[in-house]
Write an enzyme that holds these catalytic residues in place. Sequence first.
Site, PDB file in Angstrom:
ATOM      1  N   GLY A 177      41.341  42.978  13.236  1.00  0.00           N
ATOM      2  CA  GLY A 177      40.582  43.073  14.474  1.00  0.00           C
ATOM      3  C   GLY A 177      39.177  43.587  14.154  1.00  0.00           C
ATOM      4  CE1 TYR A 212      73.832  63.551 -20.024  1.00  0.00           C
ATOM      5  CE2 TYR A 212      76.147  63.639 -20.632  1.00  0.00           C
ATOM      6  CZ  TYR A 212      75.170  63.578 -19.663  1.00  0.00           C
ATOM      7  OH  TYR A 212      75.513  63.563 -18.335  1.00  0.00           O
ATOM      8  CD  GLU A 251      43.771  42.165  17.041  1.00  0.00           C
ATOM      9  OE1 GLU A 251      44.439  41.881  16.045  1.00  0.00           O
ATOM     10  OE2 GLU A 251      43.159  43.251  17.143  1.00  0.00           O
ATOM     11  CB  ALA A 274      58.148  51.868  11.407  1.00  0.00           C
ATOM     12  NE  ARG A 298      70.566  60.999 -15.509  1.00  0.00           N
ATOM     13  CZ  ARG A 298      71.879  60.794 -15.629  1.00  0.00           C
ATOM     14  NH1 ARG A 298      72.456  60.889 -16.814  1.00  0.00           N
ATOM     15  NH2 ARG A 298      72.605  60.498 -14.569  1.00  0.00           N
ATOM     16  CE1 TYR A 333      83.414  59.413 -14.461  1.00  0.00           C
ATOM     17  CE2 TYR A 333      82.770  57.714 -16.016  1.00  0.00           C
ATOM     18  CZ  TYR A 333      83.284  58.073 -14.783  1.00  0.00           C
ATOM     19  OH  TYR A 333      83.659  57.103 -13.892  1.00  0.00           O
ATOM     20  NE  ARG A 379      51.701  38.783   5.270  1.00  0.00           N
ATOM     21  CZ  ARG A 379      50.469  39.273   5.319  1.00  0.00           C
ATOM     22  NH1 ARG A 379      49.579  38.956   4.397  1.00  0.00           N
ATOM     23  NH2 ARG A 379      50.125  40.104   6.288  1.00  0.00           N
TER      24      ARG A 379
HETATM   25  C1  UD1 Z   1      46.837  45.064  13.993  1.00  0.00           C
HETATM   26  C2  UD1 Z   1      45.680  45.251  14.967  1.00  0.00           C
HETATM   27  C3  UD1 Z   1      44.388  44.802  14.280  1.00  0.00           C
HETATM   28  C4  UD1 Z   1      44.171  45.603  13.012  1.00  0.00           C
HETATM   29  C5  UD1 Z   1      45.406  45.478  12.106  1.00  0.00           C
HETATM   30  C6  UD1 Z   1      45.269  46.420  10.934  1.00  0.00           C
HETATM   31  C7  UD1 Z   1      46.576  44.864  17.211  1.00  0.00           C
HETATM   32  C8  UD1 Z   1      46.721  43.912  18.307  1.00  0.00           C
HETATM   33  N1  UD1 Z   1      45.911  44.442  16.145  1.00  0.00           N
HETATM   34  O1  UD1 Z   1      46.941  43.674  13.759  1.00  0.00           O
HETATM   35  O2  UD1 Z   1      43.287  45.001  15.143  1.00  0.00           O
HETATM   36  O3  UD1 Z   1      43.025  45.139  12.329  1.00  0.00           O
HETATM   37  O4  UD1 Z   1      46.595  45.823  12.809  1.00  0.00           O
HETATM   38  O5  UD1 Z   1      46.309  46.211  10.029  1.00  0.00           O
HETATM   39  O6  UD1 Z   1      47.042  45.993  17.309  1.00  0.00           O
HETATM   40  N2  UD1 Z   1      54.343  46.565  15.217  1.00  0.00           N
HETATM   41  C9  UD1 Z   1      55.486  46.926  15.888  1.00  0.00           C
HETATM   42  N3  UD1 Z   1      55.915  46.148  16.925  1.00  0.00           N
HETATM   43  C10 UD1 Z   1      55.254  45.035  17.311  1.00  0.00           C
HETATM   44  C11 UD1 Z   1      54.085  44.673  16.603  1.00  0.00           C
HETATM   45  C12 UD1 Z   1      53.658  45.464  15.572  1.00  0.00           C
HETATM   46  O7  UD1 Z   1      56.116  47.942  15.573  1.00  0.00           O
HETATM   47  O8  UD1 Z   1      55.711  44.387  18.264  1.00  0.00           O
HETATM   48  C13 UD1 Z   1      53.887  47.431  14.114  1.00  0.00           C
HETATM   49  C14 UD1 Z   1      54.027  46.782  12.755  1.00  0.00           C
HETATM   50  O9  UD1 Z   1      55.250  47.158  12.152  1.00  0.00           O
HETATM   51  C15 UD1 Z   1      52.852  47.358  11.996  1.00  0.00           C
HETATM   52  C16 UD1 Z   1      51.805  47.587  13.073  1.00  0.00           C
HETATM   53  O10 UD1 Z   1      52.504  47.656  14.292  1.00  0.00           O
HETATM   54  O11 UD1 Z   1      53.149  48.594  11.397  1.00  0.00           O
HETATM   55  C17 UD1 Z   1      50.757  46.493  13.096  1.00  0.00           C
HETATM   56  O12 UD1 Z   1      51.360  45.271  13.434  1.00  0.00           O
HETATM   57  P1  UD1 Z   1      50.847  43.907  12.855  1.00  0.00           P
HETATM   58  O13 UD1 Z   1      51.620  42.802  13.449  1.00  0.00           O
HETATM   59  O14 UD1 Z   1      50.766  43.979  11.381  1.00  0.00           O
HETATM   60  O15 UD1 Z   1      49.392  43.859  13.486  1.00  0.00           O
HETATM   61  P2  UD1 Z   1      48.203  42.941  13.058  1.00  0.00           P
HETATM   62  O16 UD1 Z   1      48.334  41.635  13.698  1.00  0.00           O
HETATM   63  O17 UD1 Z   1      48.031  42.982  11.600  1.00  0.00           O
END
Ligand code: UD1
Length: 453
Positions: free
Chosen positions: A144, A352, A158, A12, A319, A373, A18
């Site tokens: 990928g 209320y 990739e 995470a 609530r 309040y 984006r």
């Molecule tokens: C990755 C996969 C790809 C797959 C795609 C699916 C790799 C190299 N590629 O690509 O094959 O199709 O996800 O969505 O694994 N993250 C980190 N630290 C980092 C990089 C990433 O915590 O240094 C976490 C991101 O927060 C995210 C996840 O890893 O939750 C995927 O990272 P992201 O950069 O979105 O990978 P993709 O290039 O989309």
Amino acid sequence: MRMRRLLVIILAAGEGTRMKSALPKVMHKVAGRSMVGHVLETAKAAGAAEIAVVIGPDHDQVAAEARRLAPEASVFVQRERLGTAHAVLAAREALERGYDDILIMYGDTPLVRPQTLEALRAPLAEGAGLAVLGFRPADPTGYGRLITQGDDLVAIREEKDASAAEKTIGLCNAGLMALDGALALGVLSGIGNANAKGEYYLTDAVESVIARGRPAAVWVAEAGEVAGVNTRAQLAEAEAVIQQRLRRAAMDGGATLVAPETVFFSADTTLGRDVVVEPNVVFGPGVAVADGVVIRAFSHLEGATLATGVSAGPFARLRPGAALGQGVHIGNFVEIKNADLAPGVKVNHLSYVGDSTVGEGTNIGAGSITCNYDGFNKHRTVIGANAFIGTNSLMVAPVTIGDGAYVGTGSVITDDVPADALAIGRARQVNKPGLAARLRERLQAIRKAAPES
Ligand code: UD1
Ligand code: CA
């Protein structure tokens, strides 16, 4: 058979650029729960012996969310974002504790079900070195690609490193991976960054495992279940998928949804049997509804508990802390907050009730308000059993109204009312004979003297 001990590592650390948000991406909510919260719940449901969350350097909010929802989870900070394999190794300490299975999940992929994780892990028990979760997106661009031979996975390529032929492959990597715990540290440490992005790719684990003579497997899931969220539009798509599931589960559990597509649940909403939910109802987090409850159209509930036979709405707002006892009736344009309503209480119109306790069988008339309040502090209103609060009364808290008391219409109650007393909290009406007619005559005389232009 011995249970295989499972370590789940949740990645995470992503920025989520984006999303164009001040909030870390995984803190955005679907069905009233953060995305990372969903993943944590799923990891727990999968029977993880340990959960490790890998976060970015400035992601205190994510760490706090993990501590709140899974206090037993360990949190690791990935200082530099050097790729998915590098991110997994941020949890090296957890990996070194030694587990049979390692399951790598993404914090931005909130809809994966526990049974899918089980299917993904299954090959490890049969000797596979790893298994990846595959899917067929409508548009594979950016993902990928899974390169297979028969049922076996050979490599993951990739997008940026793929040949034209490889780019025509429709089967893609969802990102989730199950890895044999005995191989994990060796495989991950051996991954380099000689690729188009200069990142340490987790996907390179496939070739490394095969080189060690162990097969790699693929489990194919529905695109709607495994698609990651990168944009607000994808967040809305994930919301739509989870709402479909929750509506379906509510109906399977014995609730009638008159117009399911207009009812919105939170992931933690619980409904009993023979509950009827009319159109356009929203359930925020923390709502528990018992059997036989009717929730009428256009109601909004959050943090509320509704006992058997309650009826609420139309246009009810319940609530946090609203606790409605058996058979309570809440009518239109009524708001209840942090209030305990004993069985049989009726609040039917335009009222209320906040920071209050209301005893069994009490009737609160139209337009009555607990003034909880004073501009500085909140105060409680306590109303006994079988009391009657006349229409349009104001109860200025802190105030206590005894059992069986009767509050006259339009009262402002500032002092406690003893049990069985009648309280009239308003000035007496005065009639002045002929005064209205005399005022009218005077007005007409003025108008004649100075006619309007
Ligand atoms: C990755 C996969 C790809 C797959 C795609 C699916 C790799 C190299 N590629 O690509 O094959 O199709 O996800 O969505 O694994 N993250 C980190 N630290 C980092 C990089 C990433 O915590 O240094 C976490 C991101 O927060 C995210 C996840 O890893 O939750 C995927 O990272 P992201 O950069 O979105 O990978 P993709 O290039 O989309
Ligand atoms: Ca991604």
